[in-house]
Design an enzyme around this catalytic site. Structure first.
Site, PDB file in Angstrom:
ATOM      1  N   PHE A  41      10.836  -2.216   2.661  1.00 16.09           N
ATOM      2  CA  PHE A  41      10.118  -1.073   2.108  1.00 16.09           C
ATOM      3  C   PHE A  41      10.803  -0.731   0.793  1.00 16.09           C
ATOM      4  O   PHE A  41      12.014  -0.544   0.747  1.00 16.09           O
ATOM      5  CB  PHE A  41      10.098   0.141   3.047  1.00 16.09           C
ATOM      6  CG  PHE A  41       8.985   1.072   2.659  1.00 16.09           C
ATOM      7  CD1 PHE A  41       7.727   0.922   3.219  1.00 16.09           C
ATOM      8  CD2 PHE A  41       9.175   2.042   1.682  1.00 16.09           C
ATOM      9  CE1 PHE A  41       6.669   1.734   2.804  1.00 16.09           C
ATOM     10  CE2 PHE A  41       8.124   2.856   1.270  1.00 16.09           C
ATOM     11  CZ  PHE A  41       6.872   2.697   1.837  1.00 16.09           C
TER      12      PHE A  41
ATOM     13  N   ASP B 165       0.607  -5.306   0.688  1.00 13.99           N
ATOM     14  CA  ASP B 165       1.298  -5.392   1.974  1.00 13.99           C
ATOM     15  C   ASP B 165       0.369  -6.162   2.926  1.00 13.99           C
ATOM     16  O   ASP B 165       0.375  -7.383   2.952  1.00 13.99           O
ATOM     17  CB  ASP B 165       1.630  -3.971   2.436  1.00 13.99           C
ATOM     18  CG  ASP B 165       2.418  -3.936   3.728  1.00 13.99           C
ATOM     19  OD1 ASP B 165       2.972  -4.968   4.114  1.00 13.99           O
ATOM     20  OD2 ASP B 165       2.487  -2.861   4.370  1.00 13.99           O
TER      21      ASP B 165
ATOM     22  N   ASP C 276       6.590   4.775  -4.064  1.00 12.29           N
ATOM     23  CA  ASP C 276       7.217   5.935  -3.424  1.00 12.29           C
ATOM     24  C   ASP C 276       7.403   5.747  -1.934  1.00 12.29           C
ATOM     25  O   ASP C 276       6.793   4.887  -1.307  1.00 12.29           O
ATOM     26  CB  ASP C 276       6.312   7.161  -3.619  1.00 12.29           C
ATOM     27  CG  ASP C 276       5.042   7.044  -2.755  1.00 12.29           C
ATOM     28  OD1 ASP C 276       4.329   6.041  -2.902  1.00 12.29           O
ATOM     29  OD2 ASP C 276       4.804   7.933  -1.921  1.00 12.29           O
TER      30      ASP C 276
ATOM     31  N   GLY D 199       0.508   4.761  -7.456  1.00 12.58           N
ATOM     32  CA  GLY D 199       1.601   3.780  -7.540  1.00 12.58           C
ATOM     33  C   GLY D 199       1.576   2.866  -8.743  1.00 12.58           C
ATOM     34  O   GLY D 199       2.623   2.390  -9.184  1.00 12.58           O
TER      35      GLY D 199
HETATM   36  P1  IMP Z   1      -1.975  -2.711   1.941  1.00 12.62           P
HETATM   37  O1  IMP Z   1      -3.335  -2.111   1.921  1.00 12.62           O
HETATM   38  O2  IMP Z   1      -1.438  -2.853   3.332  1.00 12.62           O
HETATM   39  O3  IMP Z   1      -1.882  -4.011   1.168  1.00 12.62           O
HETATM   40  O4  IMP Z   1      -1.002  -1.659   1.314  1.00 12.62           O
HETATM   41  C1  IMP Z   1      -0.926  -1.447  -0.031  1.00 12.62           C
HETATM   42  C2  IMP Z   1      -0.532  -0.022  -0.306  1.00 12.62           C
HETATM   43  O5  IMP Z   1       0.466   0.444   0.613  1.00 12.62           O
HETATM   44  C3  IMP Z   1       0.074   0.084  -1.690  1.00 12.62           C
HETATM   45  O6  IMP Z   1      -0.913   0.554  -2.594  1.00 12.62           O
HETATM   46  C4  IMP Z   1       1.167   1.086  -1.518  1.00 12.62           C
HETATM   47  O7  IMP Z   1       0.677   2.370  -1.788  1.00 12.62           O
HETATM   48  C5  IMP Z   1       1.547   1.065  -0.061  1.00 12.62           C
HETATM   49  N1  IMP Z   1       2.790   0.288   0.205  1.00 12.62           N
HETATM   50  C6  IMP Z   1       2.911  -0.844   0.922  1.00 12.62           C
HETATM   51  N2  IMP Z   1       4.187  -1.257   0.975  1.00 12.62           N
HETATM   52  C7  IMP Z   1       4.889  -0.367   0.255  1.00 12.62           C
HETATM   53  C8  IMP Z   1       6.297  -0.258  -0.072  1.00 12.62           C
HETATM   54  O8  IMP Z   1       7.159  -1.076   0.301  1.00 12.62           O
HETATM   55  N3  IMP Z   1       6.656   0.812  -0.832  1.00 12.62           N
HETATM   56  C9  IMP Z   1       5.750   1.732  -1.277  1.00 12.62           C
HETATM   57  N4  IMP Z   1       4.438   1.671  -0.996  1.00 12.62           N
HETATM   58  C10 IMP Z   1       4.014   0.624  -0.232  1.00 12.62           C
HETATM   59 MG    MG Z   2      -0.900   2.650  -3.185  1.00 11.23          MG
END
Ligand code: IMP
Ligand code: MG
Length: 189
Positions: A158, A109, A165, A51
């Site tokens: 999202f 996130d 993606d 990403g």
């Molecule tokens: P976390 O570990 O919950 O903070 O999630 C982070 C990862 O989730 C990022 O590296 C993204 O790959 C994916 N992610 C979280 N939200 C989104 C979104 O809205 N669109 C695309 N990928 C997301």
């Molecule tokens: Mg990611």
């Protein structure tokens, strides 16, 4: 806002951050990093695949210092939401001991990904370690995490585009767009 956009994907809801806004913010972040690390002789931009690719390649062009780039590939064990169990699919090559590392992801996130990888990297003795992300859904954090270099705080949408993606689709869009999840699910049928 960009006018009359042609969406190559039929599940796009709306553009929430334009190409111009991204360009401007990435330039500012590059200037900030240039200022903050001007005395560093070992600056490493460490991106999380896949990403952060578009972001890191634009950002590095705005950092006017010698630097090295490396990548790690990580994934979350379960489902669409990060579980807190982060698997390393491919590790970085650089020995980061003594380096000033900036860990870069596309979006925060729950925060589990950057929180976990940060802890792991600290055990590898970098000289310093800071976090950078293009986007942050701040109200969704489940861990205490602070992003040192943040592009934009966004609501709980999202989103796809500029490297991000949904099931590997949407990465090539030059802007950040929200996904209409109903349309997305219908398009998969
Ligand atoms: P976390 O570990 O919950 O903070 O999630 C982070 C990862 O989730 C990022 O590296 C993204 O790959 C994916 N992610 C979280 N939200 C989104 C979104 O809205 N669109 C695309 N990928 C997301
Ligand atoms: Mg990611």
């Amino acid at each position: 806002m960009q006018t009359a956009p042609k969406f190559p994907y039929n599940f796009i809801d709306k553009i929430i951050i334009t190409q111009e806004q991204i360009e401007e913010r990435v330039s500012q972040l590059g200037e900030q990093i240039t200022n903050d690390y001007r005395d560093s002789d070992r600056l490493l931009l460490l991106g999380l695949l896949r990403g952060s690719v578009m972001f890191i390649t634009d950002l590095m062009r705005k950092v006017q210092l010698p630097l090295t780039m490396d990548f790690m590939s990580v994934s979350s064990y379960s489902g669409s939401e990060s579980s807190g169990f982060i698997r390393i699919d491919s590790d970085h090559k650089t020995n980061i001991s003594g380096w000033d590392v900036i860990l870069i992801d596309d979006i925060v996130d729950t925060g589990y990904t950057l929180y976990t990888i940060r802890k792991l990297l600290l055990d590898r003795n970098p000289r310093s370690l800071r976090l950078c992300a293009l986007l942050d859904k701040v109200p969704r954090h489940k861990v205490d995490i602070k992003i040192d270099y943040l592009g934009f705080a966004i609501p709980d949408y999202f989103v796809v585009g500029y490297g991000l993606d949904i099931d590997e689709k949407g990465r090539n869009l030059p802007y950040i767009a929200s996904v209409d999840l109903d349309k997305y699910l219908a398009s998969k049928k």
